[in-house]
Every structure is written in structure tokens, then in C-alpha cells.
Scaffold this active site. Structure first.
Site, PDB file in Angstrom:
ATOM      1  N   PRO A  63       0.832  -1.215   0.000  1.00 21.71           N
ATOM      2  CA  PRO A  63       0.000   0.000   0.000  1.00 21.71           C
ATOM      3  C   PRO A  63       0.867   1.265   0.000  1.00 21.71           C
ATOM      4  CG  PRO A  63      -0.677  -1.497   1.759  1.00 21.71           C
ATOM      5  CD  PRO A  63       0.597  -2.053   1.188  1.00 21.71           C
ATOM      6  N   GLU A  80       1.329  -8.143   8.659  1.00 23.71           N
ATOM      7  CA  GLU A  80       1.499  -6.677   8.647  1.00 23.71           C
ATOM      8  C   GLU A  80       2.486  -6.244   7.569  1.00 23.71           C
ATOM      9  OE1 GLU A  80      -0.279  -4.329  10.047  1.00 23.71           O
ATOM     10  OE2 GLU A  80      -1.489  -5.935  10.898  1.00 23.71           O
ATOM     11  N   ASP A  86      -8.538   1.164 -25.931  1.00 25.84           N
ATOM     12  CA  ASP A  86      -9.073   1.001 -24.580  1.00 25.84           C
ATOM     13  C   ASP A  86      -8.946   2.295 -23.806  1.00 25.84           C
ATOM     14  OD1 ASP A  86      -9.966  -1.552 -24.422  1.00 25.84           O
ATOM     15  OD2 ASP A  86      -8.057  -2.398 -23.773  1.00 25.84           O
ATOM     16  N   ARG A  96      -2.172  -8.629 -21.001  1.00 23.79           N
ATOM     17  CA  ARG A  96      -3.036  -8.311 -22.147  1.00 23.79           C
ATOM     18  C   ARG A  96      -2.395  -7.321 -23.107  1.00 23.79           C
ATOM     19  NH1 ARG A  96      -6.273  -3.962 -21.775  1.00 23.79           N
ATOM     20  NH2 ARG A  96      -8.091  -4.882 -22.787  1.00 23.79           N
TER      21      ARG A  96
HETATM   22  N1  SAH Z   1       0.643  -3.018   7.521  1.00 20.08           N
HETATM   23  C1  SAH Z   1       0.579  -2.697   6.122  1.00 20.08           C
HETATM   24  C2  SAH Z   1      -0.493  -3.511   5.403  1.00 20.08           C
HETATM   25  C3  SAH Z   1      -0.161  -4.952   5.321  1.00 20.08           C
HETATM   26  S1  SAH Z   1      -1.316  -5.815   4.373  1.00 20.08           S
HETATM   27  C4  SAH Z   1       0.280  -1.216   5.966  1.00 20.08           C
HETATM   28  O1  SAH Z   1      -0.346  -0.634   6.851  1.00 20.08           O
HETATM   29  O2  SAH Z   1       0.658  -0.659   4.928  1.00 20.08           O
HETATM   30  C5  SAH Z   1      -0.398  -7.256   3.969  1.00 20.08           C
HETATM   31  C6  SAH Z   1       0.209  -7.273   2.591  1.00 20.08           C
HETATM   32  O3  SAH Z   1      -0.822  -7.180   1.626  1.00 20.08           O
HETATM   33  C7  SAH Z   1       1.177  -6.151   2.260  1.00 20.08           C
HETATM   34  O4  SAH Z   1       2.463  -6.419   2.702  1.00 20.08           O
HETATM   35  C8  SAH Z   1       1.097  -6.135   0.751  1.00 20.08           C
HETATM   36  O5  SAH Z   1       1.957  -7.095   0.169  1.00 20.08           O
HETATM   37  C9  SAH Z   1      -0.338  -6.532   0.469  1.00 20.08           C
HETATM   38  N2  SAH Z   1      -1.220  -5.388   0.180  1.00 20.08           N
HETATM   39  C10 SAH Z   1      -2.236  -4.948   0.945  1.00 20.08           C
HETATM   40  N3  SAH Z   1      -2.861  -3.907   0.377  1.00 20.08           N
HETATM   41  C11 SAH Z   1      -2.239  -3.666  -0.795  1.00 20.08           C
HETATM   42  C12 SAH Z   1      -2.432  -2.712  -1.830  1.00 20.08           C
HETATM   43  N4  SAH Z   1      -3.355  -1.780  -1.777  1.00 20.08           N
HETATM   44  N5  SAH Z   1      -1.589  -2.774  -2.895  1.00 20.08           N
HETATM   45  C13 SAH Z   1      -0.617  -3.704  -2.965  1.00 20.08           C
HETATM   46  N6  SAH Z   1      -0.393  -4.622  -2.001  1.00 20.08           N
HETATM   47  C14 SAH Z   1      -1.192  -4.612  -0.930  1.00 20.08           C
END
Ligand code: SAH
Length: 217
Positions: free
Chosen positions: A87, A114, A167, A152
Site C-alpha cells: 500500500p 502486517e 481502450d 493483455r
Molecule cells: N501493515 C501494512 C499492510 C499490510 S497488508 C500497511 O499498513 O501498509 C499485507 C500485505 O498485503 C502487504 O504487505 C502487501 O503485500 C499486500 N497489500 C495490501 N494492500 C495492498 C495494496 N493496496 N496494494 C498492494 N499490495 C497490498
């Protein structure tokens, strides 16, 4: 193009390659997938891949050893960038999909819990990508989203019946989104297709499509 996916849940990812466009691309040899279970690289006697965070706090973190070993092993086979789903990463978009589709190989690392120990990110991750401003329980869906969007665009993967040309977000669309579509029948429960689309006048149809493109949100 070769995709290597590192995850502790291979079964979440594998079925996605067994149907539709990705299956076709795999069968034609245009794309190949290698899914690696990070747990297989754990040297812990119970194959543990997570531990509590230093400094305290809720949740678990994926530990260094299995990730370092798994990524290093995969890097011997795949010379592309290591992309960590996160994220906190740069927001994924069509431009990034285009850029990645020009590569021959990429490695996608899916976090869980996490997230992962920062040292893995510092030492072995090349790019961090987010699929949106929300938190998912794992990186598997983001990895599949990237694979789908990138695949794609690879010549040969899409059939002529579902071309990526024109697209939304593609070049030549001037930043606009695609026009509405209609298919047969021309009238369904009293709902009609716009006359211009059945007029056979290609100039007018092109004009209608252009003026009916949507602005991105
Ligand atoms: N503690 C982290 C969230 C961990 S979620 C924070 O607050 O940022 C667990 C895993 O899910 C992450 O390490 C990532 O690999 C994946 N993940 C969760 N949401 C994501 C998103 N929006 N985009 C990409 N990967 C994501």
C-alpha cells in the site's frame, strides 16, 4: 514474458492462470508463470515465515530468512525487477502496465500479515507498487492485477476479438475513457441502441464514439 510470483498461498494464485486470457497466453508460449511458496524456503523446523515486530505492536511480520533465500533463488532464474506489492508503493496505472509489458521478466513478491521486514525491501526489492488506497490481507490479488493488466498488452496474448487498442487509458485516447458499447439486439425490452451506431456511416460512428468518451473521475 516470464512472471515469478512469491507467496505463502500459491493456491490463491495458481487457478487464475488456468482459464481465459492468461491460460491462452500460457498455452501459446507468450507468457509463463512460476509460483514459489516462500514457506518452502524457511529453515525453521515448523516452516515458520513470520514473527513479532521489534518495538511491539499488533500483528506479525514476514521474517528475513525465508524471503532472502526465496528471492535470491528466484533471481537466479529471473533477471527482472523484484516488485513488492505494498500500500506504500507507487499507485499502479496503465502507464506502469505499459512500461512493465516491455520487460521480458518480472518477479512479484506478495506480502502477508502486517507486511515484511524492512531489510528485505532495502536489499532486494526494486519497485513497490500499490493497487489502490486500501489495505488487503495479502499481495496476491495485487500481483494478479498487475499480471492481468500487463499480460493483455503483450503481443499475441489477446485475441483479435478483445483488442487492447482504443481502450480506456491507452495512447490516442487523450486521457479520456472509452465510449459506451452496445451489441445485438438493436432493441431489448424497448431499450434502443443509438441510431447512429446502426446507420453504417463510419465517419459519424467514429465522431459519436469520440464525443461520448468519458472523463476520468
Ligand atoms: N501493515 C501494512 C499492510 C499490510 S497488508 C500497511 O499498513 O501498509 C499485507 C500485505 O498485503 C502487504 O504487505 C502487501 O503485500 C499486500 N497489500 C495490501 N494492500 C495492498 C495494496 N493496496 N496494494 C498492494 N499490495 C497490498
Amino acid at each position: 514474458m516470464r512472471f515469478d510470483i512469491l507467496t505463502i498461498f500459491p493456491n490463491l494464485v495458481l487457478p487464475y492462470f488456468e482459464d481465459s486470457i492468461l491460460k491462452r497466453g500460457k498455452d501459446s508460449g507468450d507468457i509463463e508463470f512460476h509460483v514459489h511458496n516462500i514457506r518452502d524456503y524457511s529453515k525453521d523446523k515448523h516452516n515458520k515465515v513470520d514473527d513479532t515486530p521489534y518495538g511491539g505492536g499488533a500483528g506479525m511480520l514476514m521474517t528475513c530468512q525465508p524471503l532472502f533465500d526465496a528471492i535470491r533463488a528466484v533471481k537466479k532464474e529471473n533477471k527482472g525487477p523484484v516488485i513488492f506489492m505494498s500500500p506504500q508503493g507507487k499507485r499502479f496505472n496503465q502507464e506502469k502496465a505499459n512500461e512493465l509489458s516491455k520487460l521480458n521478466e518480472i518477479i512479484l513478491l506478495c506480502g502477508r500479515y502486517e507486511g515484511i521486514d524492512q531489510r528485505v525491501r532495502d536489499e532486494l526489492v526494486d519497485i513497490e507498487i500499490s493497487t489502490g488506497d486500501f489495505v488487503l490481507p495479502g499481495g496476491e490479488l495485487p500481483a494478479l492485477t498487475i499480471i492481468d493488466a500487463v499480460s493483455r498488452l503483450i503481443p499475441g496474448v489477446l485475441g483479435a476479438e478483445d483488442s487492447a487498442h482504443d481502450d480506456s487509458f491507452s495512447e490516442g485516447m487523450d486521457g479520456m475513457l472509452e465510449h459506451p458499447h452496445y451489441t445485438k439486439p438493436a432493441e431489448f425490452e424497448g431499450l434502443k441502441v443509438p441510431d447512429v451506431l446502426i446507420s453504417g456511416d463510419h465517419g459519424k460512428i467514429a465522431e459519436w464514439r469520440k464525443t461520448n468518451r468519458k472523463n476520468p473521475n
